[in-house]
Design an enzyme around this catalytic site. Structure first.
Site, PDB file in Angstrom:
ATOM      1  N   ASP A   7      72.474  33.273  45.839  1.00  0.00           N
ATOM      2  CA  ASP A   7      72.426  34.016  47.088  1.00  0.00           C
ATOM      3  C   ASP A   7      73.199  35.307  46.835  1.00  0.00           C
ATOM      4  OD1 ASP A   7      72.132  34.728  49.805  1.00  0.00           O
ATOM      5  OD2 ASP A   7      74.050  33.796  50.298  1.00  0.00           O
ATOM      6  N   GLU A  64      67.451  34.727  46.117  1.00  0.00           N
ATOM      7  CA  GLU A  64      66.938  35.157  47.413  1.00  0.00           C
ATOM      8  C   GLU A  64      66.536  36.618  47.323  1.00  0.00           C
ATOM      9  OE1 GLU A  64      68.352  33.532  51.456  1.00  0.00           O
ATOM     10  OE2 GLU A  64      69.437  35.416  51.160  1.00  0.00           O
ATOM     11  N   ASP A 136      77.641  30.725  51.662  1.00  0.00           N
ATOM     12  CA  ASP A 136      76.858  31.372  50.608  1.00  0.00           C
ATOM     13  C   ASP A 136      76.442  30.379  49.522  1.00  0.00           C
ATOM     14  OD1 ASP A 136      76.953  34.259  51.487  1.00  0.00           O
ATOM     15  OD2 ASP A 136      79.090  33.793  51.417  1.00  0.00           O
TER      16      ASP A 136
END
Length: 155
Positions: A7, A64, A136
């Site tokens: 992430d 991501e 996260d």
């Protein structure tokens, strides 16, 4: 098969490592905290990603993708961080797949507009984890799990 989920961020980067065989197995997750001005943080990030790859030897990486930010400056900084991450991963000849945040949420929770805490709860529940993961880290775990699910990854 071992997957590294990431992430991306410019100050905090979430990471998670899972193994895929007959079922998903949790290996590790956490956050990378970056300090200093942007150029210093980007070097810290490249070093941290290389260290993760060295420590966990992933076969694949899921990250991501960029989504619209509140302002262009934040978006540009995030793009710098993603570029550093992708370059560090590619240096180790690891395949990278990108997933939109809405797809990750839909894959894990069943709803593309799910809240972060819902994603973390479901990712932890699916893997049978107890305790809360950092936000996260949970997002990175969800990205890795989405990759395993959508690519039909087998060991």
């Amino acid at each position: 098969m071992r997957i590294l989920g990431i992430d991306p961020g410019s100050h905090i980067v979430g990471f998670a490592v899972i193994d895929v065989g007959d079922r998903l197995s949790y290996v590790e997750s956490g956050v990378i905290r970056l300090k200093g001005d942007l150029s210093v943080r980007l070097v810290q990030l490249a070093d941290a990603i290389a260290e993760l790859i060295q420590s966990y030897s992933p076969n694949q990486c899921a990250i991501e993708s960029v989504f619209m930010h509140r302002n262009v400056k934040s978006l540009m900084v995030l793009c710098h961080a993603r570029g550093v991450i992708m370059q560090a991963v590619m240096r180790h000849q690891i395949v990278i797949s990108e997933y939109e945040p809405r797809l990750v949420k839909k894959s894990i929770v069943g709803y593309g507009a799910a809240k972060k805490n819902q994603v973390g709860f479901m990712a932890s529940s699916i893997l049978g984890l107890t305790g809360l993961l950092a936000e996260d880290a949970a997002d990175a775990l969800a990205v890795a799990m989405t990759h395993a699910q959508l690519k039909g990854v087998k060991s």
